[in-house]
Design an enzyme around this catalytic site. Structure first.
Site, PDB file in Angstrom:
ATOM      1  N   ASP A 123       0.854  -1.189   0.000  1.00 13.95           N
ATOM      2  CA  ASP A 123       0.000   0.000   0.000  1.00 13.95           C
ATOM      3  C   ASP A 123       0.898   1.250   0.000  1.00 13.95           C
ATOM      4  O   ASP A 123       1.805   1.355   0.836  1.00 13.95           O
ATOM      5  CB  ASP A 123      -0.855  -0.056   1.289  1.00 13.95           C
ATOM      6  CG  ASP A 123      -1.970   0.952   1.323  1.00 13.95           C
ATOM      7  OD1 ASP A 123      -2.417   1.399   0.249  1.00 13.95           O
ATOM      8  OD2 ASP A 123      -2.418   1.283   2.452  1.00 13.95           O
ATOM      9  N   HIS A 124       0.664   2.162  -0.912  1.00 14.21           N
ATOM     10  CA  HIS A 124       1.431   3.422  -0.982  1.00 14.21           C
ATOM     11  C   HIS A 124       2.940   3.217  -1.070  1.00 14.21           C
ATOM     12  O   HIS A 124       3.709   3.802  -0.284  1.00 14.21           O
ATOM     13  CB  HIS A 124       1.099   4.332   0.216  1.00 14.21           C
ATOM     14  CG  HIS A 124      -0.315   4.798   0.210  1.00 14.21           C
ATOM     15  ND1 HIS A 124      -0.797   5.751  -0.658  1.00 14.21           N
ATOM     16  CD2 HIS A 124      -1.377   4.424   0.963  1.00 14.21           C
ATOM     17  CE1 HIS A 124      -2.093   5.943  -0.455  1.00 14.21           C
ATOM     18  NE2 HIS A 124      -2.478   5.139   0.525  1.00 14.21           N
ATOM     19  N   ASP A 139       2.944   4.920  -5.468  1.00 14.01           N
ATOM     20  CA  ASP A 139       2.203   6.170  -5.244  1.00 14.01           C
ATOM     21  C   ASP A 139       3.070   7.364  -5.637  1.00 14.01           C
ATOM     22  O   ASP A 139       3.822   7.910  -4.836  1.00 14.01           O
ATOM     23  CB  ASP A 139       1.792   6.261  -3.768  1.00 14.01           C
ATOM     24  CG  ASP A 139       0.976   7.522  -3.492  1.00 14.01           C
ATOM     25  OD1 ASP A 139       0.802   8.331  -4.434  1.00 14.01           O
ATOM     26  OD2 ASP A 139       0.504   7.684  -2.356  1.00 14.01           O
ATOM     27  N   HIS A 177      -7.649  10.044   3.865  1.00 10.93           N
ATOM     28  CA  HIS A 177      -7.176   9.061   4.843  1.00 10.93           C
ATOM     29  C   HIS A 177      -7.456   9.470   6.282  1.00 10.93           C
ATOM     30  O   HIS A 177      -7.570  10.648   6.585  1.00 10.93           O
ATOM     31  CB  HIS A 177      -5.672   8.839   4.675  1.00 10.93           C
ATOM     32  CG  HIS A 177      -5.324   8.126   3.409  1.00 10.93           C
ATOM     33  ND1 HIS A 177      -4.862   8.768   2.291  1.00 10.93           N
ATOM     34  CD2 HIS A 177      -5.399   6.813   3.080  1.00 10.93           C
ATOM     35  CE1 HIS A 177      -4.656   7.882   1.328  1.00 10.93           C
ATOM     36  NE2 HIS A 177      -4.978   6.685   1.780  1.00 10.93           N
ATOM     37  N   HIS A 192      -9.090   4.883  -2.234  1.00  5.72           N
ATOM     38  CA  HIS A 192      -8.398   4.922  -0.935  1.00  5.72           C
ATOM     39  C   HIS A 192      -9.273   5.702   0.050  1.00  5.72           C
ATOM     40  O   HIS A 192     -10.297   6.266  -0.318  1.00  5.72           O
ATOM     41  CB  HIS A 192      -7.042   5.627  -1.090  1.00  5.72           C
ATOM     42  CG  HIS A 192      -6.016   4.747  -1.707  1.00  5.72           C
ATOM     43  ND1 HIS A 192      -4.931   4.289  -1.002  1.00  5.72           N
ATOM     44  CD2 HIS A 192      -5.922   4.209  -2.949  1.00  5.72           C
ATOM     45  CE1 HIS A 192      -4.212   3.517  -1.789  1.00  5.72           C
ATOM     46  NE2 HIS A 192      -4.787   3.449  -2.988  1.00  5.72           N
ATOM     47  N   GLY A 193      -8.826   5.742   1.293  1.00  2.00           N
ATOM     48  CA  GLY A 193      -9.474   6.597   2.280  1.00  2.00           C
ATOM     49  C   GLY A 193     -10.957   6.326   2.440  1.00  2.00           C
ATOM     50  O   GLY A 193     -11.759   7.248   2.574  1.00  2.00           O
ATOM     51  N   ASP A 206      -8.702   0.988   6.451  1.00  2.00           N
ATOM     52  CA  ASP A 206      -7.722   0.775   7.516  1.00  2.00           C
ATOM     53  C   ASP A 206      -8.232   1.396   8.821  1.00  2.00           C
ATOM     54  O   ASP A 206      -8.353   0.726   9.854  1.00  2.00           O
ATOM     55  CB  ASP A 206      -6.381   1.407   7.102  1.00  2.00           C
ATOM     56  CG  ASP A 206      -5.260   1.103   8.087  1.00  2.00           C
ATOM     57  OD1 ASP A 206      -5.512   0.411   9.094  1.00  2.00           O
ATOM     58  OD2 ASP A 206      -4.126   1.554   7.863  1.00  2.00           O
TER      59      ASP A 206
HETATM   60  O1  G3H Z   1      -3.093   4.895   3.598  1.00  2.00           O
HETATM   61  C1  G3H Z   1      -2.603   4.795   4.700  1.00  2.00           C
HETATM   62  C2  G3H Z   1      -2.871   3.578   5.508  1.00  2.00           C
HETATM   63  O2  G3H Z   1      -3.972   3.781   6.363  1.00  2.00           O
HETATM   64  C3  G3H Z   1      -1.645   3.125   6.224  1.00  2.00           C
HETATM   65  O3  G3H Z   1      -1.347   3.914   7.304  1.00  2.00           O
HETATM   66  O4  G3H Z   1       1.128   4.326   7.216  1.00  2.00           O
HETATM   67  O5  G3H Z   1      -0.142   4.464   9.379  1.00  2.00           O
HETATM   68  O6  G3H Z   1       0.274   2.265   8.302  1.00  2.00           O
HETATM   69  P1  G3H Z   1       0.057   3.730   8.104  1.00  2.00           P
HETATM   70  P1  13P Z   2      -8.773   4.926   5.666  1.00  2.00           P
HETATM   71  O1  13P Z   2      -7.852   5.765   6.479  1.00  2.00           O
HETATM   72  O2  13P Z   2      -9.990   5.682   5.274  1.00  2.00           O
HETATM   73  O3  13P Z   2      -9.101   3.632   6.282  1.00  2.00           O
HETATM   74  O4  13P Z   2      -8.006   4.591   4.286  1.00  2.00           O
HETATM   75  C1  13P Z   2      -7.080   3.555   4.206  1.00  2.00           C
HETATM   76  C2  13P Z   2      -6.297   3.577   2.941  1.00  2.00           C
HETATM   77  O5  13P Z   2      -6.601   4.241   1.981  1.00  2.00           O
HETATM   78  C3  13P Z   2      -5.111   2.708   2.886  1.00  2.00           C
HETATM   79  O6  13P Z   2      -4.398   2.897   1.707  1.00  2.00           O
HETATM   80 ZN    ZN Z   3      -4.461   4.884   0.949  1.00  2.00          ZN
END
Ligand code: G3H
Ligand code: 13P
Ligand code: ZN
Length: 330
Positions: free
Chosen positions: A93-94, A115, A189, A232-233, A277
Site C-alpha cells: 500500500d502506498h 504512489d 485518509h 483509498h481513504g 484501515d
Molecule cells: O493509507 C494509509 C494507511 O492507512 C496506512 O497507514 O502508514 O499508518 O500504516 P500507516
Molecule cells: P482509511 O484511512 O480511510 O481507512 O483509508 C485507508 C487507505 O486508503 C489505505 O491505503
Molecule cells: Zn491509501
C-alpha cells in the site's frame, strides 16, 4: 527471490475483472499484526469473499517484511483450514519508490502500489512505468495513483485534496501500463477526513461530510471503460466506535468518514478495490478501551485482544456483505 505463487497468493487481475463485471468491490484491508490478520481471514472465509491484504510502508517498518510475508502465506493455509480457499492477494500500500516496490516483489508480494501522486505528472508516469516493467516480468500487478487525497498518505501529508483530472487518465494508463488506478474523488485518509467547516451537522450534532464526486468517477469510467478503479481513504468512521472510545477515556474529535451508502454506490461502478484501515483501528481501540474499563485488573494481552479481534471480524463481515458486495464472490 520469493515468488508469490509459491505462497499460495494471487495477483489482482482476475479478482478485478470479476469485480468490475459483477458490480462489487474487493476489500483491501490493512494489517500489521496477528489479530488483525486472523479477523480478516475469519471474516472473509465466513463470507466467502476474496481479499487483498495490504501492507503500508509504516506496517513494514513496524512488523518486518519477512514476518509479514510468512503471515500472508500462513493466512492462505489458515483459510484452507477454516474450510474455504478464498483468493488472497498480498499488496504493498502506498509504495514510495521503485526500490520499495522491487523489494516487495522480490519478497513474495503479488501486487504493489506505486504512489507517485505527489510528484509532477511526468515523474509520476516515469516511476510508475518503471515499476510496471519490473512487476510484470513476475506477473505482479501494479496500482498507480492520479490526484491527491487530503490527509496522511503514509509519510506524505496533503492539506487539501486535488481531484483526479479525467483528461489525464487515458494518457497515464496507456503510458504506464498500470493494472488499476487509484483516483481522488473526495475520500481522504484517517479518522478525521473533513474539517467541520466542510460538513453540515444533523439534528444529533453528527457531522455529515460533503458527497463524493461521482461526476468525476463517471467521467473517468467513460474514458476507461471496464478499467479497474481504486478508492483509498474509504473508512466510514462508525460513530458507535467513536462514542465508545470517547466514553472510555479516549479523545477523538470531529471524526467523520465516508457514508456507507456512497461506498455501496461506488462499488457497483468500475471501483473494484476499496481501502479500509482506520475503521479497523477504531473497532480494535473501542473494544480494548471498553475491556480495560470493565476489567481494570486485566494484563494478559489475550484477554483484551480477543474481544478486539471479535469486533474486527464482525466489522469486516459487515463490510463484505453490506457495503462492498464481495460476499459469496470467492
Ligand atoms: O493509507 C494509509 C494507511 O492507512 C496506512 O497507514 O502508514 O499508518 O500504516 P500507516
Ligand atoms: P482509511 O484511512 O480511510 O481507512 O483509508 C485507508 C487507505 O486508503 C489505505 O491505503
Ligand atoms: Zn491509501
Amino acid at each position: 527471490m520469493t515468488s508469490y505463487k509459491t505462497l499460495g497468493l494471487v495477483n489482482t487481475r482476475e479478482m478485478f475483472a470479476k469485480a468490475v463485471s459483477g458490480g462489487y468491490a474487493i476489500p483491501a484491508y490493512n494489517f500489521n499484526n496477528m489479530e488483525q490478520l486472523q479477523a480478516i481471514i475469519m471474516a472473509c472465509v465466513e463470507t466467502k469473499s476474496p481479499v487483498i491484504l495490504q501492507v503500508s510502508r509504516g506496517a513494514w517498518d513496524y512488523a518486518n517484511i519477512n514476518l509479514l510475508r510468512n503471515m500472508a502465506k500462513g493466512a492462505t493455509e489458515y483459510a484452507h483450514e477454516l474450510g474455504y480457499d478464498i483468493p488472497i492477494c498480498l499488496h504493498l500500500d502506498h509504495g514510495d519508490s521503485f526500490e520499495t516496490c522491487k523489494d516487495c516483489i522480490d519478497n513474495g508480494f503479488s501486487s504493489v502500489m506505486i504512489d507517485g501522486s505527489s510528484l509532477p505528472y511526468d515523474e509520476n508516469v516515469a516511476v510508475t512505468r518503471k515499476v510496471v516493467e519490473y512487476a510484470h516480468k513476475y506477473d505482479v500487478t501494479v496500482e498507480g495513483e492520479l490526484g491527491v487525497l487530503a490527509g496522511i498518505e503514509d509519510d506524505v501529508a496533503a492539506e487539501v485534496s486535488h481531484y483526479t483530472q479525467p483528461s489525464e487518465v487515458i494518457d497515464f494508463v496507456s503510458k504506464t501500463g498500470v493494472d488499476s488506478l487509484a483516483i481522488s474523488i473526495g475520500t481522504s485518509h484517517g479518522a478525521n477526513k473533513f474539517k467541520p467547516e466542510q460538513c453540515t451537522r444533523n439534528a444529533d450534532g453528527i457531522l455529515i461530510p460533503p458527497p463524493l464526486r461521482f461526476d468525476i468517477l463517471h467521467e473517468i469510467e467513460a474514458k476507461l471503460p471496464g478499467f479497474p478503479i481504486v478508492l483509498h481513504g474509504s473508512s466510514s468512521v462508525p460513530q458507535e466506535y467513536v462514542k465508545i472510545i470517547n466514553e472510555h477515556g479516549g479523545a477523538l474529535k470531529d471524526s467523520v468518514g465516508i457514508p456507507e451508502e456512497q461506498l455501496r454506490e461506488a462499488a457497483k461502478s468500475a471501483v473494484c478495490k476499496i481501502n479500509i484501515d482506520s475503521d479497523g483501528r477504531l473497532a480494535m481501540t473501542a473494544a480494548i478501551r471498553l475491556y480495560f474499563d470493565e476489567h481494570p485488573e486485566a494484563f494478559d494481552p489475550r484477554k483484551y485482544l480477543s474481544p478486539a479481534r471479535a469486533e474486527l471480524k464482525k466489522m469486516y463481515m459487515h463490510k463484505n456483505i453490506n457495503v462492498l458486495g464481495s460476499a459469496n464472490r470467492a
